[in-house]
Design an enzyme around this catalytic site. Structure first.
Site, PDB file in Angstrom:
ATOM      1  N   GLN A 691       0.548  -1.453   0.000  1.00  0.00           N
ATOM      2  CA  GLN A 691      -0.070   0.081   0.082  1.00  0.00           C
ATOM      3  C   GLN A 691       1.195   1.084   0.067  1.00  0.00           C
ATOM      4  O   GLN A 691       0.520   2.439  -0.320  1.00  0.00           O
ATOM      5  CB  GLN A 691      -1.330  -0.087   1.370  1.00  0.00           C
ATOM      6  CG  GLN A 691      -1.900  -0.935   1.112  1.00  0.00           C
ATOM      7  CD  GLN A 691      -2.932  -0.887  -0.054  1.00  0.00           C
ATOM      8  OE1 GLN A 691      -3.885  -0.400  -0.534  1.00  0.00           O
ATOM      9  NE2 GLN A 691      -2.576  -2.014  -0.929  1.00  0.00           N
ATOM     10  N   HIS A 694       1.609   3.001  -3.467  1.00  0.00           N
ATOM     11  CA  HIS A 694       0.225   3.978  -4.001  1.00  0.00           C
ATOM     12  C   HIS A 694       0.613   5.539  -4.314  1.00  0.00           C
ATOM     13  O   HIS A 694       0.495   5.863  -5.203  1.00  0.00           O
ATOM     14  CB  HIS A 694      -0.662   3.568  -3.358  1.00  0.00           C
ATOM     15  CG  HIS A 694      -2.002   2.390  -3.434  1.00  0.00           C
ATOM     16  ND1 HIS A 694      -1.878   2.387  -5.122  1.00  0.00           N
ATOM     17  CD2 HIS A 694      -1.857   1.381  -3.511  1.00  0.00           C
ATOM     18  CE1 HIS A 694      -2.878   1.037  -5.151  1.00  0.00           C
ATOM     19  NE2 HIS A 694      -2.833   0.691  -4.598  1.00  0.00           N
ATOM     20  N   GLU A 760      -9.018   0.995   5.564  1.00  0.00           N
ATOM     21  CA  GLU A 760      -9.552  -0.231   4.219  1.00  0.00           C
ATOM     22  C   GLU A 760      -9.253  -0.821   4.458  1.00  0.00           C
ATOM     23  O   GLU A 760     -10.338  -1.507   3.615  1.00  0.00           O
ATOM     24  CB  GLU A 760      -9.168   1.428   2.770  1.00  0.00           C
ATOM     25  CG  GLU A 760      -9.187   0.665   1.842  1.00  0.00           C
ATOM     26  CD  GLU A 760      -8.351   1.428   0.257  1.00  0.00           C
ATOM     27  OE1 GLU A 760      -8.524   1.420  -0.603  1.00  0.00           O
ATOM     28  OE2 GLU A 760      -6.993   1.604   0.863  1.00  0.00           O
ATOM     29  N   HIS A 761      -7.871  -1.189   4.464  1.00  0.00           N
ATOM     30  CA  HIS A 761      -7.316  -2.355   4.289  1.00  0.00           C
ATOM     31  C   HIS A 761      -7.310  -3.362   5.760  1.00  0.00           C
ATOM     32  O   HIS A 761      -6.395  -2.215   6.010  1.00  0.00           O
ATOM     33  CB  HIS A 761      -6.716  -3.007   3.566  1.00  0.00           C
ATOM     34  CG  HIS A 761      -6.771  -2.588   1.681  1.00  0.00           C
ATOM     35  ND1 HIS A 761      -6.297  -1.437   0.987  1.00  0.00           N
ATOM     36  CD2 HIS A 761      -7.386  -3.173   0.783  1.00  0.00           C
ATOM     37  CE1 HIS A 761      -6.871  -1.750   0.391  1.00  0.00           C
ATOM     38  NE2 HIS A 761      -7.769  -2.415  -0.070  1.00  0.00           N
ATOM     39  N   ASP A 794      -7.329  -7.207  -4.373  1.00  0.00           N
ATOM     40  CA  ASP A 794      -6.562  -5.838  -5.317  1.00  0.00           C
ATOM     41  C   ASP A 794      -6.844  -5.673  -7.218  1.00  0.00           C
ATOM     42  O   ASP A 794      -7.788  -5.771  -7.839  1.00  0.00           O
ATOM     43  CB  ASP A 794      -5.926  -5.416  -5.107  1.00  0.00           C
ATOM     44  CG  ASP A 794      -5.614  -4.120  -4.106  1.00  0.00           C
ATOM     45  OD1 ASP A 794      -6.262  -3.625  -3.543  1.00  0.00           O
ATOM     46  OD2 ASP A 794      -4.300  -3.762  -4.115  1.00  0.00           O
ATOM     47  N   HIS A 853     -54.499  14.143   4.950  1.00  0.00           N
ATOM     48  CA  HIS A 853     -53.983  11.990   4.521  1.00  0.00           C
ATOM     49  C   HIS A 853     -55.492  12.171   5.387  1.00  0.00           C
ATOM     50  O   HIS A 853     -55.175  10.487   4.735  1.00  0.00           O
ATOM     51  CB  HIS A 853     -52.664  12.868   5.340  1.00  0.00           C
ATOM     52  CG  HIS A 853     -51.364  13.013   4.104  1.00  0.00           C
ATOM     53  ND1 HIS A 853     -51.478  14.172   4.043  1.00  0.00           N
ATOM     54  CD2 HIS A 853     -50.358  12.438   4.125  1.00  0.00           C
ATOM     55  CE1 HIS A 853     -50.392  14.176   3.315  1.00  0.00           C
ATOM     56  NE2 HIS A 853     -49.670  13.057   3.546  1.00  0.00           N
TER      57      HIS A 853
END
Length: 868
Positions: A691, A694, A760-761, A794, A853
């Protein structure tokens, strides 16, 4: 306008008018005599910023001396003769800073006349004339040779004109007790109101002009505020309101001003205590931002920053702070784009403010200096010192260094200071910062879990014009932005299906990998489809159901940059195909030759995309949200991207004319690994680095469970050694610079910490890892056990890799089949069912006051009653 009064005094006589000391003049603003230029200049320099100074200059004063006074900070000069005034204008003094003696008022601030010659028609004519620089209306000033009565002063104010009165004739106290003219009474004479209670709307601001709240004033409260030089207002229920008398949040009155119509007062105050609002906030209008908020934060950190923290080092290490200021100044000089300049300037401002706070300098002090410089008439040549000219020349001659440019699958480009340092540092060990959780406070832990700031505060200002241009100008704007940002000149911004085979030519190994991944992702997402509607009979005769329908048209954003990302196209396109979306549009930035990577085109072909938009960034999002001549409009936009993509998605989602939704906010990619003593150090390091590569704005976290020094060192050694073998090692350095290893005692502690971070992971490299999955509450996707690297998710395992980041896993799910669907509900009632719930419906409608109503049920029940 300013205070409707100018008190005339000599600077040398300030001690003889104690009632109107400099503190009192800050409320008003004096007109000084220029009996001695040096004394006047010194007095202004010592008190600049507290008030706007005007100076009356006699015919004996040389023009050069007048310029000296203007350079010192004098706002306006009152020359004794028209020749002096004309000479000033001829040498370039702005007319807005000259008041003319007599009735000739072209190109000047206004005129001043003797009280015996003041004419209402002249005052009216002036008040309707706008200054050339647009800063306000021209004014008539009226001088009194002897002390007037209060009534005469009020008549002058009513002309409208500004009276010039001897300072010794004025008082900020009660006029009845001193025999002098009340400043408060003169101020109130310029006010008007249409309120039946006679109160005046009052805006309260701080010394930086930030609105604190809206209150009311009366003539009585104004007199008390001026007398006590404090925030005193008029409560509509309780009479005089002495702000902070009970709470301690008192105010020092700095200045009083009127608006252009005289029906609103502005109190400029210094606020003490927690703030102006009764909710203990700074203002009644919510949180303030910008420089004010930065100053408050730095002042707090000067007092409270923990020992060893970065901020404490900045305050205590002069060399470090000086180095950061010079570093940021250099980066500002090399910034090119509007966004880069804004960001680097903000960085420089941060460290500059740190220096100011360290030295006891406030932002108000800085603004005073800025204002002082703006007053100068004499202009410097503007040459730089030779050493900086030489340095700039060397920089220009040096070969340009390539800077890694990445658009990560889930984030924005780097903005973190530490990351920038690491990304440019080519040597040194690559290592996460260790933190023993048991040795820090809860607040310190919260700070350490905070992600690096990503969204530039100015980002919406940058993205807004791009989105608007594409919305209004369509393809033309889209092509212009693609040429500007991607350096690609295109004839059309769209590729339409069927796509030409030569656009997706791939080697067989790559094609097989995509096909295998496609099928696994398809299987997992097909398993998420609902096989039948949900049907529930809530009471006999009332059947409710819930069923899904695909979103007809979806836009899939696939980032570009240095990475080729067919995996993102798969993770978005396959569930759209499975859900049954009729119109799939892919958007991805082209290469500089105008082509897309063949892998992305191949995936678009496999998922049945109708079109590919050859654009990236905010412009691609806008094109799909609004549609253009060539780009089909979509109903939902999904996919990760940088901060410009994220900002554009949020912007169009909030525009009702676009009628488009988005999947989730996105930030930089991140991973959290929980490792125990049984974890393989090489596996742990590889997961962290997968990661970190990235982008420099990615963040990786390791939580070590009861690891000793040898075990921690083994992981750290693997991180460094594996990182040094990676082609994107410089990017890894940037990410690792703001990444951490947290040391805890138990797995339960580790999972609790992970839930707080909401990664996230999440990778569980634990013995018997599967038994701990039930403890996980917040994560985008969980990778269980040593043989489940995040990379599989991924690409090929089947789960989706478009996941919530930046802590949004607490409230968002990752992209899935249902992201491309919407749910409808239905209800069907029999007569018996209506009878069972009809009474409750009528009663609740009556409670809510919605008679129609209730009537819709009532007429049916009456009809049923007749049939029986």
């Amino acid at each position: 306008m300013a205070f409707p009064l100018l008190p005339l005094l000599a600077p040398s006589s300030i001690a003889s008018t104690p009632d109107l000391s400099i503190v009192g003049y800050t409320l008003i603003g004096p007109l000084l005599t220029s009996e001695d230029v040096a004394i006047t200049q010194k007095y202004i320099s010592e008190n600049f910023g507290l008030v706007e100074f005007s100076v009356q200059v006699t015919s004996a004063i040389e023009i050069d001396d007048i310029i000296t006074l203007l350079d010192a900070g004098v706002d306006t000069v009152f020359p004794e003769t028209g020749e002096q005034a004309t000479a000033l204008l001829e040498i370039g003094v702005p007319g807005s800073r000259v008041v003319f003696p007599g009735e000739d008022y072209d190109d000047v601030n206004g005129v001043y006349v003797n009280s015996t010659t003041a004419k209402p028609e002249l005052a009216t004519k002036l008040s309707k004339s706008i200054l050339a620089d647009g800063t306000g209306n021209k004014k008539l000033y009226v001088t009194f040779t002897s002390t007037p009565t209060l009534e005469q002063v009020k008549q002058t104010v009513a002309l409208p004109a500004i009276p010039i009165l001897p300072a010794e004739s004025l008082t900020t106290d009660s006029a009845s007790s001193t025999g002098k003219l009340s400043v408060a009474a003169i101020f109130s004479s310029a006010l008007n109101t249409d309120r039946s209670d006679g109160y005046f709307s009052t805006l309260v601001v701080d010394t930086q002009g930030v609105a604190l709240g809206l209150v009311y004033s009366s003539e009585e409260s104004i007199a008390e505020a001026i007398k006590s030089r404090a925030g005193v207002y008029q409560s509509r229920k309780r009479g005089l309101w002495f702000k902070g008398a009970t709470s301690g949040a008192v105010q020092t009155l700095v200045r009083l001003e009127l608006d252009c119509d005289g029906d609103c007062i502005k109190f400029v105050v210094q606020q003490a205590g927690k703030g102006f609002c009764h909710l203990d906030t700074t203002t009644c209008f919510g949180k303030s931002g910008g420089v004010m908020a930065l100053e408050r934060t730095l002042v707090s950190r000067l007092i409270n920053a923990p020992a060893g923290s970065y901020t404490r080092r900045l305050f205590s290490d002069e060399k470090l702070l000086s180095a950061k200021i010079m570093e940021e100044a250099e980066e500002l000089t090399t910034a090119k784009t509007k966004g880069e300049v804004a960001w680097e300037f903000a960085d420089l401002l941060y460290f500059g403010m740190t220096k100011a706070v360290q030295a006891g300098v406030s932002w108000t002090d800085v603004e005073r200096n800025l204002d002082s410089k703006a007053k100068k008439i004499t202009r410097r040549r503007g040459d730089a010192k030779q050493k900086w000219i030489d340095a700039a020349t060397k920089t220009e001659e040096a070969p340009e260094k390539p800077v890694p440019k990445t658009e990560t699958t889930n984030g924005s480009r780097n903005t973190n200071d530490a990351a920038k340092e690491a990304a440019t540092e080519k040597t040194g060990r690559i290592q996460l910062t260790r933190v023993n959780v048991n040795e820090i406070s809860a607040s310190e832990l919260t700070d350490l879990l905070r992600r690096p700031a990503q969204m530039n505060a100015n980002i919406m200002n940058l993205v807004g014009p791009i989105v608007e241009a594409v919305r209004t100008r369509g393809d033309a704007a889209l092509l212009e932005f693609t040429a500007k940002f991607e350096k690609a000149k295109l004839d059309s911004p769209v590729l339409r299906a069927p796509f030409s085979p030569e656009l997706m030519e791939l080697d067989q190994e790559t094609k097989d990998a995509i096909d295998l991944s496609f099928e696994n992702v398809r299987k997992f997402h097909a398993g998420q489809l609902e096989t039948a509607p949900l049907v529930v009979e809530t009471v006999p005769g009332v059947v409710c159901s819930r069923f899904s329908r695909p979103i007809e048209s979806v836009g899939l954003y696939v980032p570009g940059g240095t990475a080729i990302l067919p995996s993102t196209a798969l993770m978005l396109g396959v569930p759209a195909l499975v859900a049954g979306c009729k119109n799939i549009v892919v958007a991805s930035p082209p290469r500089s030759d105008g082509t897309l990577t063949p892998e992305v085109v191949y995936v678009a072909h496999k998922v049945g995309a109708a079109a590919i938009v050859l654009a990236g960034g905010a412009q691609a999002v806008a094109a799909m949200a609004y549609g253009t001549e060539s780009v089909p409009k979509v109903n939902k936009i999904l996919g990760p991207g940088n901060q410009f993509v994220t900002a554009a998605k949020m912007l169009v989602q909030n525009d009702t004319s676009a009628l488009v939704s988005i999947d989730m906010p996105a930030g930089p990619s991140e991973v959290l690994v929980v490792a125990d003593k049984k974890a393989n150090p090489a596996f742990v390091a590889s997961d962290l680095l997968s990661q970190a590569e990235h982008g420099v704005d990615s963040q990786v976290i390791l939580i070590g469970v009861d690891l000793n020094e040898v075990e921690l060192q083994a992981i750290e050694d693997e991180v460094h050694e594996q990182a040094m073998r990676l082609p994107r090692v410089d990017i890894v350095r940037g990410a690792i610079a703001h990444s951490r290893t947290f040391q805890v005692k138990t797995v339960e502690e580790a999972i609790a910490l992970s839930n707080k971070y909401a990664p996230e992971h999440l990778i569980l490299q634990l013995e018997n890892a599967s038994k701990y999955v039930d403890l996980v509450q917040h994560a985008g996707s969980v990778f269980v056990g040593a043989w489940s690297p995040e990379s599989c998710g991924d690409y090929s395992s089947g789960t989706n890799h478009t996941l919530p980041t930046y802590g949004y896993a607490t409230v968002y799910s990752g992209v899935n089949t249902h992201s491309f669907m919407k749910h409808l509900t239905s209800q069907e009632l029999t007569p018996e069912g209506l009878k069972k719930i009809g009474g409750a419906v009528v009663q609740l409608a009556t409670v809510e006051g919605l008679e129609a109503h209730g009537n819709a049920v009532r007429v049916r029940l009456e009809h049923l009653a007749k049939e029986t």
